[in-house]
Design a protein around this motif. Structure first.
Motif, PDB file in Angstrom:
ATOM      1  N   LEU A 148       0.807  -1.202   0.040  1.00  0.00           N
ATOM      2  CA  LEU A 148      -0.163   0.032   0.107  1.00  0.00           C
ATOM      3  C   LEU A 148       0.920   1.315   0.008  1.00  0.00           C
ATOM      4  O   LEU A 148       0.560   2.342  -0.679  1.00  0.00           O
ATOM      5  CB  LEU A 148      -0.914   0.212   1.259  1.00  0.00           C
ATOM      6  N   MET A 149       1.849   1.198   0.497  1.00  0.00           N
ATOM      7  CA  MET A 149       2.853   2.342   0.793  1.00  0.00           C
ATOM      8  C   MET A 149       3.553   2.567  -0.634  1.00  0.00           C
ATOM      9  O   MET A 149       3.602   3.742  -1.331  1.00  0.00           O
ATOM     10  CB  MET A 149       3.964   2.183   1.720  1.00  0.00           C
ATOM     11  N   THR A 150       4.037   1.441  -1.198  1.00  0.00           N
ATOM     12  CA  THR A 150       4.725   1.586  -2.421  1.00  0.00           C
ATOM     13  C   THR A 150       3.733   2.211  -3.607  1.00  0.00           C
ATOM     14  O   THR A 150       4.218   2.505  -4.759  1.00  0.00           O
ATOM     15  CB  THR A 150       5.563   0.442  -3.092  1.00  0.00           C
ATOM     16  N   ILE A 151       2.682   1.608  -3.680  1.00  0.00           N
ATOM     17  CA  ILE A 151       1.487   2.118  -4.648  1.00  0.00           C
ATOM     18  C   ILE A 151       0.944   3.453  -4.329  1.00  0.00           C
ATOM     19  O   ILE A 151       0.236   3.775  -3.344  1.00  0.00           O
ATOM     20  CB  ILE A 151       0.286   0.878  -4.619  1.00  0.00           C
ATOM     21  N   ASP A 152       1.366   4.283  -5.271  1.00  0.00           N
ATOM     22  CA  ASP A 152       0.911   5.673  -5.253  1.00  0.00           C
ATOM     23  C   ASP A 152      -0.349   5.837  -5.801  1.00  0.00           C
ATOM     24  O   ASP A 152      -0.419   6.207  -7.143  1.00  0.00           O
ATOM     25  CB  ASP A 152       2.022   6.595  -5.818  1.00  0.00           C
ATOM     26  N   GLN A 153      -1.386   5.412  -5.250  1.00  0.00           N
ATOM     27  CA  GLN A 153      -2.803   5.464  -5.940  1.00  0.00           C
ATOM     28  C   GLN A 153      -3.685   6.337  -5.119  1.00  0.00           C
ATOM     29  O   GLN A 153      -3.834   6.182  -3.918  1.00  0.00           O
ATOM     30  CB  GLN A 153      -3.256   4.134  -5.993  1.00  0.00           C
ATOM     31  N   GLU A 154      -4.444   7.122  -5.721  1.00  0.00           N
ATOM     32  CA  GLU A 154      -5.559   7.850  -5.089  1.00  0.00           C
ATOM     33  C   GLU A 154      -6.552   7.059  -4.980  1.00  0.00           C
ATOM     34  O   GLU A 154      -7.464   6.855  -5.613  1.00  0.00           O
ATOM     35  CB  GLU A 154      -5.924   9.235  -5.701  1.00  0.00           C
ATOM     36  N   PHE A 155      -7.046   6.366  -3.531  1.00  0.00           N
ATOM     37  CA  PHE A 155      -7.956   5.293  -3.679  1.00  0.00           C
ATOM     38  C   PHE A 155      -9.429   5.859  -3.766  1.00  0.00           C
ATOM     39  O   PHE A 155      -9.995   5.239  -4.099  1.00  0.00           O
ATOM     40  CB  PHE A 155      -7.807   4.524  -2.288  1.00  0.00           C
ATOM     41  N   PHE A 156      -9.537   7.040  -3.296  1.00  0.00           N
ATOM     42  CA  PHE A 156     -10.886   7.652  -3.376  1.00  0.00           C
ATOM     43  C   PHE A 156     -11.491   8.075  -4.553  1.00  0.00           C
ATOM     44  O   PHE A 156     -12.528   8.412  -4.917  1.00  0.00           O
ATOM     45  CB  PHE A 156     -10.701   8.866  -2.466  1.00  0.00           C
ATOM     46  N   GLN A 157     -10.538   8.031  -5.652  1.00  0.00           N
ATOM     47  CA  GLN A 157     -10.808   8.136  -7.049  1.00  0.00           C
ATOM     48  C   GLN A 157     -11.037   7.236  -7.853  1.00  0.00           C
ATOM     49  O   GLN A 157     -11.501   7.336  -8.918  1.00  0.00           O
ATOM     50  CB  GLN A 157      -9.654   9.025  -7.577  1.00  0.00           C
ATOM     51  N   LEU A 158     -10.900   5.958  -7.354  1.00  0.00           N
ATOM     52  CA  LEU A 158     -11.244   4.845  -8.175  1.00  0.00           C
ATOM     53  C   LEU A 158     -12.603   4.817  -8.450  1.00  0.00           C
ATOM     54  O   LEU A 158     -13.563   4.964  -7.413  1.00  0.00           O
ATOM     55  CB  LEU A 158     -10.818   3.714  -7.192  1.00  0.00           C
ATOM     56  N   ASN A 175       2.734  -1.727 -14.350  1.00  0.00           N
ATOM     57  CA  ASN A 175       2.560  -1.691 -15.972  1.00  0.00           C
ATOM     58  C   ASN A 175       1.431  -0.761 -16.151  1.00  0.00           C
ATOM     59  O   ASN A 175       1.278  -0.135 -17.135  1.00  0.00           O
ATOM     60  CB  ASN A 175       2.050  -3.152 -16.284  1.00  0.00           C
ATOM     61  N   ARG A 176       0.438  -0.710 -15.418  1.00  0.00           N
ATOM     62  CA  ARG A 176      -0.809   0.033 -15.784  1.00  0.00           C
ATOM     63  C   ARG A 176      -0.963   1.385 -15.056  1.00  0.00           C
ATOM     64  O   ARG A 176      -1.907   2.264 -15.602  1.00  0.00           O
ATOM     65  CB  ARG A 176      -2.004  -0.887 -15.539  1.00  0.00           C
ATOM     66  N   GLY A 177      -0.181   1.431 -14.001  1.00  0.00           N
ATOM     67  CA  GLY A 177      -0.406   2.571 -13.265  1.00  0.00           C
ATOM     68  C   GLY A 177      -1.461   2.924 -12.328  1.00  0.00           C
ATOM     69  O   GLY A 177      -1.792   3.709 -11.789  1.00  0.00           O
ATOM     70  N   THR A 178      -2.284   1.805 -12.229  1.00  0.00           N
ATOM     71  CA  THR A 178      -3.481   1.806 -11.425  1.00  0.00           C
ATOM     72  C   THR A 178      -3.582   0.387 -10.854  1.00  0.00           C
ATOM     73  O   THR A 178      -3.438  -0.451 -11.379  1.00  0.00           O
ATOM     74  CB  THR A 178      -4.777   2.433 -11.991  1.00  0.00           C
ATOM     75  N   ILE A 179      -4.505   0.393  -9.544  1.00  0.00           N
ATOM     76  CA  ILE A 179      -4.769  -1.190  -9.250  1.00  0.00           C
ATOM     77  C   ILE A 179      -6.392  -1.199  -9.500  1.00  0.00           C
ATOM     78  O   ILE A 179      -7.012  -2.090  -8.773  1.00  0.00           O
ATOM     79  CB  ILE A 179      -4.297  -1.302  -7.860  1.00  0.00           C
ATOM     80  N   GLU A 180      -6.960  -0.381 -10.189  1.00  0.00           N
ATOM     81  CA  GLU A 180      -8.382  -0.684 -10.496  1.00  0.00           C
ATOM     82  C   GLU A 180      -8.596  -2.057 -11.129  1.00  0.00           C
ATOM     83  O   GLU A 180      -7.856  -2.548 -12.051  1.00  0.00           O
ATOM     84  CB  GLU A 180      -8.914   0.303 -11.467  1.00  0.00           C
ATOM     85  N   ILE A 181      -9.679  -2.728 -10.821  1.00  0.00           N
ATOM     86  CA  ILE A 181      -9.995  -3.997 -11.359  1.00  0.00           C
ATOM     87  C   ILE A 181     -10.319  -3.829 -13.016  1.00  0.00           C
ATOM     88  O   ILE A 181      -9.839  -4.513 -13.721  1.00  0.00           O
ATOM     89  CB  ILE A 181     -11.238  -4.704 -10.669  1.00  0.00           C
ATOM     90  N   ASP A 182     -10.731  -2.655 -13.341  1.00  0.00           N
ATOM     91  CA  ASP A 182     -11.416  -2.489 -14.711  1.00  0.00           C
ATOM     92  C   ASP A 182     -10.200  -2.497 -15.648  1.00  0.00           C
ATOM     93  O   ASP A 182     -10.455  -2.230 -16.874  1.00  0.00           O
ATOM     94  CB  ASP A 182     -12.371  -1.410 -14.778  1.00  0.00           C
ATOM     95  N   ALA A 183      -9.161  -2.176 -15.022  1.00  0.00           N
ATOM     96  CA  ALA A 183      -7.781  -1.770 -15.814  1.00  0.00           C
ATOM     97  C   ALA A 183      -7.388  -3.164 -16.549  1.00  0.00           C
ATOM     98  O   ALA A 183      -6.493  -3.280 -17.220  1.00  0.00           O
ATOM     99  CB  ALA A 183      -6.774  -0.990 -15.061  1.00  0.00           C
ATOM    100  N   ALA A 184      -7.891  -4.143 -15.840  1.00  0.00           N
ATOM    101  CA  ALA A 184      -7.255  -5.561 -16.144  1.00  0.00           C
ATOM    102  C   ALA A 184      -8.344  -6.054 -17.336  1.00  0.00           C
ATOM    103  O   ALA A 184      -9.027  -6.809 -17.115  1.00  0.00           O
ATOM    104  CB  ALA A 184      -7.300  -6.824 -15.205  1.00  0.00           C
ATOM    105  N   ASP A 185      -8.224  -5.250 -18.502  1.00  0.00           N
ATOM    106  CA  ASP A 185      -8.997  -5.727 -19.584  1.00  0.00           C
ATOM    107  C   ASP A 185      -8.532  -6.257 -20.754  1.00  0.00           C
ATOM    108  O   ASP A 185      -9.056  -6.158 -21.953  1.00  0.00           O
ATOM    109  CB  ASP A 185     -10.103  -4.564 -19.819  1.00  0.00           C
ATOM    110  N   LEU A 186      -7.368  -6.656 -20.606  1.00  0.00           N
ATOM    111  CA  LEU A 186      -6.691  -7.122 -21.845  1.00  0.00           C
ATOM    112  C   LEU A 186      -7.191  -8.394 -22.603  1.00  0.00           C
ATOM    113  O   LEU A 186      -7.311  -8.307 -23.802  1.00  0.00           O
ATOM    114  CB  LEU A 186      -5.111  -7.509 -21.554  1.00  0.00           C
ATOM    115  N   MET A 187      -7.982  -9.028 -21.802  1.00  0.00           N
ATOM    116  CA  MET A 187      -8.572 -10.222 -22.675  1.00  0.00           C
ATOM    117  C   MET A 187     -10.150  -9.950 -22.561  1.00  0.00           C
ATOM    118  O   MET A 187     -10.820 -10.943 -22.977  1.00  0.00           O
ATOM    119  CB  MET A 187      -8.423 -11.571 -21.719  1.00  0.00           C
ATOM    120  N   LYS A 188     -10.440  -8.799 -22.773  1.00  0.00           N
ATOM    121  CA  LYS A 188     -11.934  -8.581 -23.040  1.00  0.00           C
ATOM    122  C   LYS A 188     -12.876  -9.055 -22.102  1.00  0.00           C
ATOM    123  O   LYS A 188     -14.111  -9.525 -22.379  1.00  0.00           O
ATOM    124  CB  LYS A 188     -12.309  -8.597 -24.303  1.00  0.00           C
ATOM    125  N   GLY A 189     -12.566  -9.386 -20.798  1.00  0.00           N
ATOM    126  CA  GLY A 189     -13.405 -10.199 -20.088  1.00  0.00           C
ATOM    127  C   GLY A 189     -14.773  -9.455 -19.683  1.00  0.00           C
ATOM    128  O   GLY A 189     -14.711  -8.223 -19.626  1.00  0.00           O
TER     129      GLY A 189
END
Lengths: 213, 104
Positions: free
Chosen positions: A73-83, B90-104
């Motif tokens: 969580l620390m290494t990931i620079d993500q604005e979680f509220f913007q998801l 690779n993607r710059g985010t950890i959103e689930i919807d960013a994992a759409d390479l296989m069009k799932g």
């Protein structure tokens, strides 16, 4: 009667922590819920006589896994509220799935095979929990025990291989070149004069090879 | 009113916990880390199931298997968090919807 109350206490704690995990928008808050959950689960395990497992749960989950989560969580620079929150679209189907599963589980637990009233065997003259576990783990379950070590090794190697990336400009040890070095290119015999030292005299045969990436 | 604590109560409770974990996975459409936490929750439910059964049957085997589950959970989490780190790189985010390479 008292163990029942303690069970209810720990179970409530676990459910509250679980609710915090799945409701939290901020993963840091979810982490907090996870801590609550696992502390209470450790208490539950100890209540059930699995002292070793309860302490192991605290050590592994709170000591290792929670810290690992926090590192990521620390290494990931993500604005979680913007998801983006797209939960509404899947809400009905998800609720139906989860509800049916819960109903099945609870029916099976209360009216199925498991509903037979099993009385607790008297715990007299039983050795300590850790002795019991050790006696069984290193004899009957010796092979699965070693296999679990293999699983951990695989996970470790896998995590390292996955996250390792070669960066330019970082010098690495080349064992082949080291071993293949001969005496002529690695060693120079000189005879320094008294009081002068080596001076500017350098090795004749030594030539630095190109550093391999 | 309090009942005597029986195996059914423990099984019901762990079923509830497992279902909560599954609900977290199904309903949470935000980030991958929350999904990993929910998987841990489900594994914990299974562990509680085994330890409870071990207590009521006075058989140590449940605790042993629960220990193996702990091992597998740790291994799974190490790999999972490595994948999350890689995914974020690779993607710059950890959103689930960013994992759409296989069009799932």
């Amino acid at each position: 009667m008292l163990p029942d109350l303690i069970f209810a206490l720990f179970a409530t704690g676990i459910l509250v922590g679980a609710g915090l995990i799945i409701a939290a928008r901020n993963p840091m808050l979810g982490m907090l819920g996870m801590l609550v959950t696992f502390v209470n689960a450790a208490g539950l395990f100890i209540l059930f006589g699995a002292e070793f497992l309860g302490l192991l749960l605290i050590m592994v989950y709170l000591g290792a896994i929670a810290v690992m989560f926090l590192f990521v969580l620390m290494t990931i620079d993500q604005e979680f509220f913007q998801l983006k929150d797209k939960g509404r679209a899947y809400l009905p189907l998800g609720l139906i799935t989860v509800g049916v599963l819960a109903a099945e589980f609870i029916l099976a637990a209360n009216f199925g095979l498991f509903s037979t009233n099993i009385t607790v065997l008297p715990a007299t003259e039983q050795p300590q929990n850790i002795v019991q576990i050790g006696t069984v783990l290193f004899t009957t379950y010796a092979l699965p025990f070693q296999l679990s070590g293999l699983v951990l090794l695989t996970a470790m190697v896998g995590a390292i291989v996955l996250t390792h990336r070669p960066r330019p400009g970082v010098r690495r040890q080349s064992i082949t070149q080291q071993v293949l070095r001969t005496k002529n290119e690695g060693l120079t015999m000189t005879k320094p004069k008294t009081g002068q030292g080596l001076g500017t005299q350098t090795a004749k045969h030594w030539k630095p090879k190109s550093v391999s990436k | 009113m309090f009942y005597m604590l029986t195996l059914s109560h423990v099984l019901t409770f762990s079923a509830l916990l497992f279902t909560l974990g599954l609900a977290g996975i199904v309903l949470n459409r935000r980030n991958i880390i929350a999904i990993l936490m929910c998987i841990e929750l489900m594994l914990l439910a299974v562990s509680i199931n085994l330890v409870g059964t071990s207590y009521f049957r006075a058989d140590i085997a449940g605790q042993i298997v629960s220990m193996f589950i702990l091992t597998v959970a740790a291994a799974e989490l190490a790999i999972g968090l490595a994948i999350v780190t890689l995914f974020f790189r690779n993607r710059g985010t950890i959103e689930i919807d960013a994992a759409d390479l296989m069009k799932g």
